[in-house]
Every structure is written in structure tokens, then in C-alpha cells.
Write a protein that holds these residues in place. Structure first.
Motif, mmCIF file in Angstrom:
data_model
loop_
_atom_site.group_PDB
_atom_site.id
_atom_site.type_symbol
_atom_site.label_atom_id
_atom_site.label_comp_id
_atom_site.label_asym_id
_atom_site.label_seq_id
_atom_site.Cartn_x
_atom_site.Cartn_y
_atom_site.Cartn_z
ATOM 1 N N ALA A 93 -5.088 15.435 -9.301
ATOM 2 C CA ALA A 93 -6.227 15.557 -8.374
ATOM 3 C C ALA A 93 -6.890 14.212 -8.117
ATOM 4 O O ALA A 93 -7.251 13.890 -6.978
ATOM 5 N N ASN A 94 -7.045 13.407 -9.165
ATOM 6 C CA ASN A 94 -7.695 12.102 -9.004
ATOM 7 C C ASN A 94 -6.855 11.155 -8.153
ATOM 8 O O ASN A 94 -7.379 10.408 -7.322
ATOM 9 N N LEU A 95 -5.546 11.169 -8.374
ATOM 10 C CA LEU A 95 -4.664 10.343 -7.557
ATOM 11 C C LEU A 95 -4.759 10.748 -6.084
ATOM 12 O O LEU A 95 -4.856 9.892 -5.188
ATOM 13 N N GLU A 96 -4.753 12.041 -5.835
ATOM 14 C CA GLU A 96 -4.836 12.523 -4.457
ATOM 15 C C GLU A 96 -6.148 12.101 -3.807
ATOM 16 O O GLU A 96 -6.175 11.684 -2.641
ATOM 17 N N ILE A 156 -0.336 2.330 -0.669
ATOM 18 C CA ILE A 156 0.929 2.247 -1.390
ATOM 19 C C ILE A 156 0.667 2.777 -2.797
ATOM 20 O O ILE A 156 -0.079 2.172 -3.570
ATOM 21 N N VAL A 157 1.247 3.927 -3.115
ATOM 22 C CA VAL A 157 1.083 4.505 -4.438
ATOM 23 C C VAL A 157 2.327 4.185 -5.251
ATOM 24 O O VAL A 157 3.433 4.604 -4.902
ATOM 25 N N SER A 158 2.139 3.430 -6.309
ATOM 26 C CA SER A 158 3.271 3.128 -7.180
ATOM 27 C C SER A 158 3.473 4.262 -8.175
ATOM 28 O O SER A 158 2.497 4.788 -8.737
ATOM 29 N N THR A 159 4.709 4.640 -8.366
ATOM 30 C CA THR A 159 4.983 5.542 -9.477
ATOM 31 C C THR A 159 4.551 4.853 -10.778
ATOM 32 O O THR A 159 4.512 3.626 -10.865
ATOM 33 N N LEU A 160 4.182 5.652 -11.772
ATOM 34 C CA LEU A 160 3.763 5.079 -13.045
ATOM 35 C C LEU A 160 4.923 4.317 -13.662
ATOM 36 O O LEU A 160 6.064 4.798 -13.689
ATOM 37 N N THR A 195 5.662 11.305 -5.511
ATOM 38 C CA THR A 195 6.583 11.272 -4.366
ATOM 39 C C THR A 195 6.163 12.250 -3.273
ATOM 40 O O THR A 195 6.495 12.042 -2.099
ATOM 41 N N THR A 196 5.404 13.293 -3.635
ATOM 42 C CA THR A 196 4.976 14.283 -2.638
ATOM 43 C C THR A 196 3.784 13.793 -1.815
ATOM 44 O O THR A 196 3.417 14.439 -0.828
ATOM 45 N N LEU A 197 3.180 12.678 -2.224
ATOM 46 C CA LEU A 197 2.001 12.168 -1.527
ATOM 47 C C LEU A 197 2.357 11.376 -0.269
ATOM 48 O O LEU A 197 1.487 11.067 0.540
#
Length: 250
Positions: A144-147, A161-165, A195-197
Motif C-alpha cells: 500500500a505504501n509503495l502504491e 521509476i520503481v526499482s524492484t527491491l 511489476t504490476t505497478l
């Protein structure tokens, strides 16, 4: 003579054992002090709002402002060598997704970034080892926080740009009592969620794939400690990151 040799051997083993005990205690003391300092820093400034008081001047029209955002892995991410970009770092060590989300308005909005690079979440997931019964809630809160951080970035007009952990490494003996294999499993699950974001304004950068070995762990050649990468690791990460940035301009 035989008994003298045995006595000498036992004495030597005793000295070695004592030395090992002293070294281990020194290591544990260093870890305890580190976490105690971090705990009290958090009590004084829970969100880290005092970390960044400067606001850079607006960027020239031909320069793209990129902000690295997140925890210590973002804070340690060096600016790539690319003159057409201005790189600003707003990572803070030890922070969770809750902390970074709550300081977003104070640390990101004034910068008016063109691109926000998000790398945060491992500090949430490592608490699963301490609170296994809260695993589902920790995972849900992290997602939720990432979203919400993605949405906040989009709301100010930035490309996200969201990097995977990034992968974790082998855990040293001193940390194993407060660690669990579930942490690596949780990293995989959150990365699947990241990846769904992806959408028109949100790009997923698979930093995990760049830095993980065949077992899904941090490569030893890139290791600073079990959670952090050395200069060589970040150089490799930046090579892939610059390639991604290049696609944004084309």
C-alpha cells in the motif's frame, strides 16, 4: 613430555577460544550500539525531516531532474555519470515505506522532479523475522505504501521509476538470531507486486535481476554487508539504469 604437549595444545586452544569470544562480543557490542543510536535518532526525528534542509535551484530547461528516493540502498546510490541529468538523493538509512511515504511532501514536492526513482521496502520486510505473526500485515502495508508513493509522484507530474527491491546477501552469524529465510521470500513477493505497478507514467526497473546471483542472493563481489552494496555493485546497477533512462528520452 607427552602431558606437557597436551597441556600446551589445550592452552593454545583456550587462548584461541578466548580470542574468538572477545571478537564476537566486540562485534555484538558494535551492532547493539549501532541499533541503539538508530533507535534514538528515530525517536528524536521519526520521519527524518531534519535531514535535508536545502532546496536546489530550479534546473535549466535542457536538464532532467532525477531524485533517488527511499532507504539506505537509495541513499547509497551514487549519481550516474550523465551530464544531461541532475541527480538529487533523498534516501535515508533504516527507513521503512511508512516513513518515506510520510516525508514525501516535505522532501520531494519542493524539488519539482522530472523523475522519481523509488527504492525502498527491505526494512519493512526484515521485521518479518521479529514478528512472524504480523507477516501478512507487513506485506500489505508495504504494498500500500509503495502504491501511494507512486501515486504521489504522478500527482506532481513526475515520471516514476520503481526499482524492484535489491537482493539480500548471506547473513552473518551475529545477525542470524534476528533473521529468517522468509525475508528473501518476502522480497520476491514484493518484487512480483512491483511489476504490476507499471503503466504509462510508471516504469519498473528490475534492479534485483541486475544484482542477484543464480540463487537470488547478493553476489559476493558486490557485497558491503548483507543488505548493502559496494561501489562495484552500484556501478553495475548504474549501467543498467542509464540504459533505461536513455529509453525515456528516445
Amino acid at each position: 613430555m607427552k602431558f606437557n604437549k597436551i597441556g600446551l595444545m589445550l592452552g593454545a586452544l583456550g587462548v584461541i577460544a578466548l580470542g574468538g569470544s572477545v571478537a564476537l562480543n566486540f562485534l555484538l557490542y558494535g551492532q547493539v550500539k549501532k541499533y541503539y543510536v538508530e533507535l534514538n535518532q528515530t525517536r528524536l526525528d521519526p520521519l527524518g525531516l531534519e535531514y535535508f534542509r536545502d532546496t536546489p535551484e530550479p534546473t535549466p530547461a535542457d536538464t532532467t531532474r532525477v531524485v533517488f528516493w527511499g532507504d539506505s540502498r537509495a541513499a547509497s546510490w551514487p549519481a550516474p555519470d550523465a551530464s544531461e541529468y541532475e541527480f538529487i538523493n533523498r534516501g535515508i538509512g533504516s527507513q521503512t515505506t511508512t516513513q518515506t511515504l510520510q516525508r514525501f511532501g516535505a522532501h520531494i514536492d519542493p524539488l519539482q522532479p522530472d523523475v522519481v526513482v523509488i527504492q525502498v521496502g527491505v526494512n519493512d520486510l526484515k521485521t518479518i523475522a521479529l514478528f512472524p505473526g504480523r507477516r501478512d500485515q507487513i506485506m500489505a502495508d508495504t504494498r500500500a505504501n509503495l502504491e501511494q508513493m507512486v501515486k504521489a509522484s504522478e500527482d506532481i507530474g513526475a515520471t516514476v521509476i520503481v526499482s524492484t527491491l535489491l537482493p539480500v546477501g548471506e547473513v552473518p552469524l551475529a545477525r542470524r538470531p534476528v533473521w529468517s529465510d522468509e525475508v528473501a521470500v518476502a522480497v520476491d513477493e514484493i518484487n512480483d507486486y512491483i511489476t504490476t505497478l507499471a503503466d504509462e507514467n510508471v516504469i519498473v526497473f528490475d534492479g534485483f535481476a541486475v544484482l542477484a546471483n543464480e540463487d537470488g542472493l547478493m553476489q559476493k563481489a558486490h557485497r558491503k554487508d548483507e543488505l548493502h552494496f559496494n561501489e562495484q555493485g552500484y556501478q553495475l546497477l548504474n549501467q543498467a539504469f542509464l540504459e533505461l533512462l536513455g529509453t525515456l528520452e528516445s
